[in-house]
Scaffold this motif. Structure first.
Motif, mmCIF file in Angstrom:
data_model
loop_
_atom_site.group_PDB
_atom_site.id
_atom_site.type_symbol
_atom_site.label_atom_id
_atom_site.label_comp_id
_atom_site.label_asym_id
_atom_site.label_seq_id
_atom_site.Cartn_x
_atom_site.Cartn_y
_atom_site.Cartn_z
ATOM 1 N N TRP A 7 -35.109 20.601 8.219
ATOM 2 C CA TRP A 7 -35.346 19.525 9.266
ATOM 3 C C TRP A 7 -37.011 19.763 9.492
ATOM 4 O O TRP A 7 -37.638 20.716 9.837
ATOM 5 C CB TRP A 7 -34.431 20.067 10.395
ATOM 6 C CG TRP A 7 -33.253 19.956 10.043
ATOM 7 C CD1 TRP A 7 -32.352 20.921 9.433
ATOM 8 C CD2 TRP A 7 -32.214 18.895 10.305
ATOM 9 N NE1 TRP A 7 -30.927 20.488 9.089
ATOM 10 C CE2 TRP A 7 -31.062 19.056 9.741
ATOM 11 C CE3 TRP A 7 -32.405 17.653 10.709
ATOM 12 C CZ2 TRP A 7 -29.910 18.267 9.807
ATOM 13 C CZ3 TRP A 7 -31.183 16.740 10.965
ATOM 14 C CH2 TRP A 7 -30.226 17.165 10.399
ATOM 15 N N TYR A 10 -39.683 14.818 14.256
ATOM 16 C CA TYR A 10 -39.493 13.444 14.320
ATOM 17 C C TYR A 10 -39.873 12.873 15.691
ATOM 18 O O TYR A 10 -40.749 12.155 16.044
ATOM 19 C CB TYR A 10 -37.918 12.922 13.992
ATOM 20 C CG TYR A 10 -37.982 11.404 13.839
ATOM 21 C CD1 TYR A 10 -38.213 10.838 12.740
ATOM 22 C CD2 TYR A 10 -37.526 10.604 14.872
ATOM 23 C CE1 TYR A 10 -38.045 9.357 12.322
ATOM 24 C CE2 TYR A 10 -37.477 9.420 14.937
ATOM 25 C CZ TYR A 10 -37.775 8.815 13.503
ATOM 26 O OH TYR A 10 -37.624 7.264 13.480
ATOM 27 N N THR A 49 -35.506 15.320 11.804
ATOM 28 C CA THR A 49 -34.984 14.489 10.578
ATOM 29 C C THR A 49 -35.103 15.417 9.491
ATOM 30 O O THR A 49 -35.709 16.469 9.359
ATOM 31 C CB THR A 49 -36.265 13.334 10.153
ATOM 32 O OG1 THR A 49 -35.822 12.500 9.104
ATOM 33 C CG2 THR A 49 -37.569 13.781 9.565
ATOM 34 N N ARG A 51 -34.683 16.515 5.467
ATOM 35 C CA ARG A 51 -35.299 16.202 4.115
ATOM 36 C C ARG A 51 -34.439 17.139 2.951
ATOM 37 O O ARG A 51 -34.548 18.427 3.327
ATOM 38 C CB ARG A 51 -36.816 16.918 3.897
ATOM 39 C CG ARG A 51 -37.697 16.130 4.722
ATOM 40 C CD ARG A 51 -37.904 14.529 4.308
ATOM 41 N NE ARG A 51 -38.861 13.825 5.201
ATOM 42 C CZ ARG A 51 -38.592 12.874 6.119
ATOM 43 N NH1 ARG A 51 -37.202 12.454 6.254
ATOM 44 N NH2 ARG A 51 -39.500 12.353 6.656
ATOM 45 N N ASN A 53 -33.266 13.061 2.913
ATOM 46 C CA ASN A 53 -32.671 12.338 3.979
ATOM 47 C C ASN A 53 -32.001 10.877 3.272
ATOM 48 O O ASN A 53 -31.579 10.378 4.217
ATOM 49 C CB ASN A 53 -33.592 11.998 4.819
ATOM 50 C CG ASN A 53 -34.697 11.127 4.517
ATOM 51 O OD1 ASN A 53 -35.032 10.884 3.077
ATOM 52 N ND2 ASN A 53 -35.521 10.694 5.245
ATOM 53 N N SER A 65 -32.335 8.971 9.407
ATOM 54 C CA SER A 65 -33.681 8.768 9.832
ATOM 55 C C SER A 65 -33.827 10.159 11.181
ATOM 56 O O SER A 65 -34.668 10.829 10.979
ATOM 57 C CB SER A 65 -33.680 7.711 10.755
ATOM 58 O OG SER A 65 -35.106 7.465 11.330
ATOM 59 N N VAL A 66 -32.863 10.096 12.011
ATOM 60 C CA VAL A 66 -33.142 11.150 13.197
ATOM 61 C C VAL A 66 -31.569 11.550 13.652
ATOM 62 O O VAL A 66 -30.922 10.641 14.017
ATOM 63 C CB VAL A 66 -33.901 10.666 14.489
ATOM 64 C CG1 VAL A 66 -33.342 9.577 14.926
ATOM 65 C CG2 VAL A 66 -34.463 11.923 15.228
ATOM 66 N N TYR A 79 -32.977 7.647 21.837
ATOM 67 C CA TYR A 79 -32.381 8.505 21.044
ATOM 68 C C TYR A 79 -31.202 9.322 21.498
ATOM 69 O O TYR A 79 -30.969 10.266 20.636
ATOM 70 C CB TYR A 79 -33.604 9.344 20.307
ATOM 71 C CG TYR A 79 -34.458 8.781 19.648
ATOM 72 C CD1 TYR A 79 -34.596 8.154 18.269
ATOM 73 C CD2 TYR A 79 -35.720 8.220 20.282
ATOM 74 C CE1 TYR A 79 -35.233 7.661 17.717
ATOM 75 C CE2 TYR A 79 -36.731 7.413 19.601
ATOM 76 C CZ TYR A 79 -36.390 7.146 18.168
ATOM 77 O OH TYR A 79 -37.454 6.444 17.650
ATOM 78 N N ALA A 100 -26.583 10.052 14.723
ATOM 79 C CA ALA A 100 -27.876 10.046 13.799
ATOM 80 C C ALA A 100 -28.177 8.182 13.800
ATOM 81 O O ALA A 100 -27.248 7.568 14.109
ATOM 82 C CB ALA A 100 -27.688 10.559 12.724
ATOM 83 N N THR A 102 -30.650 5.207 11.287
ATOM 84 C CA THR A 102 -31.155 4.978 10.186
ATOM 85 C C THR A 102 -32.423 4.311 10.577
ATOM 86 O O THR A 102 -32.618 3.926 11.686
ATOM 87 C CB THR A 102 -30.401 3.964 9.332
ATOM 88 O OG1 THR A 102 -30.227 2.938 9.829
ATOM 89 C CG2 THR A 102 -29.149 4.824 9.064
#
Length: 146
Positions: A7, A10, A49, A51, A53, A65-66, A79, A100, A102
């Motif tokens: 992670w 972000y 975010t 990885r 992803n 994305s998050v 968010y 989450a 995108t």
């Protein structure tokens, strides 16, 4: 060999772990039990975010994305899981809860409609289609690439 998810920052440069009480409050409000693997991730990585992803949908690839935040942080309300839920609730069936987003402002969601014990993962698109993505949060993370 599969690359494990790591992670990365972000929303903030430093970690902003979720509090277990915030997640318990969501569970009580929504009358659901969030998956344990998700709660572990949220308690350490909300606002971050993953990885790799990239995840697969029946229509092709998309990007995680998050990981939404369990509570509203000043200046980052867009968010917040609760804010996303308020936006989606009038447009999706009961039992779907966002966790989450995108890059295209679509939402990865828990789908409790078929199983109150183990929600599936779906993508709610901009045109409000509900697309199956994975059988569980862990399956989603394990299937990501990129």
């Amino acid at each position: 060999m599969k690359t494990p998810v790591r992670w990365e920052p972000y929303l903030w440069e430093e970690a902003h772990p979720a509090d277990h009480r915030e997640l318990a409050s969501l569970e009580q409000e929504w009358k659901i039990r969030l998956p344990d693997d998700y709660k572990r991730a949220a308690c350490s990585f909300q606002g971050m975010t993953p990885r790799p992803n990239i995840f697969q949908t029946p229509q092709g690839e998309d990007v995680f994305s998050v990981l939404l935040t369990a509570s509203a942080h000043e200046g980052m309300e867009s968010y917040s899981i609760q804010e996303m839920f308020k936006l989606l609730r009038p447009h999706v069936p009961a039992g779907i809860y966002p966790f989450a987003t995108t890059p295209g402002s679509e939402h990865l969601c828990f789908d409790y409609r078929n199983s109150p014990e183990q929600p599936e993962i779906v993508l709610v698109t901009m045109d409000l289609q509900i697309i199956p993505v994975a059988g569980s949060f862990q399956e989603l993370l394990e299937g990501m690439k990129g």
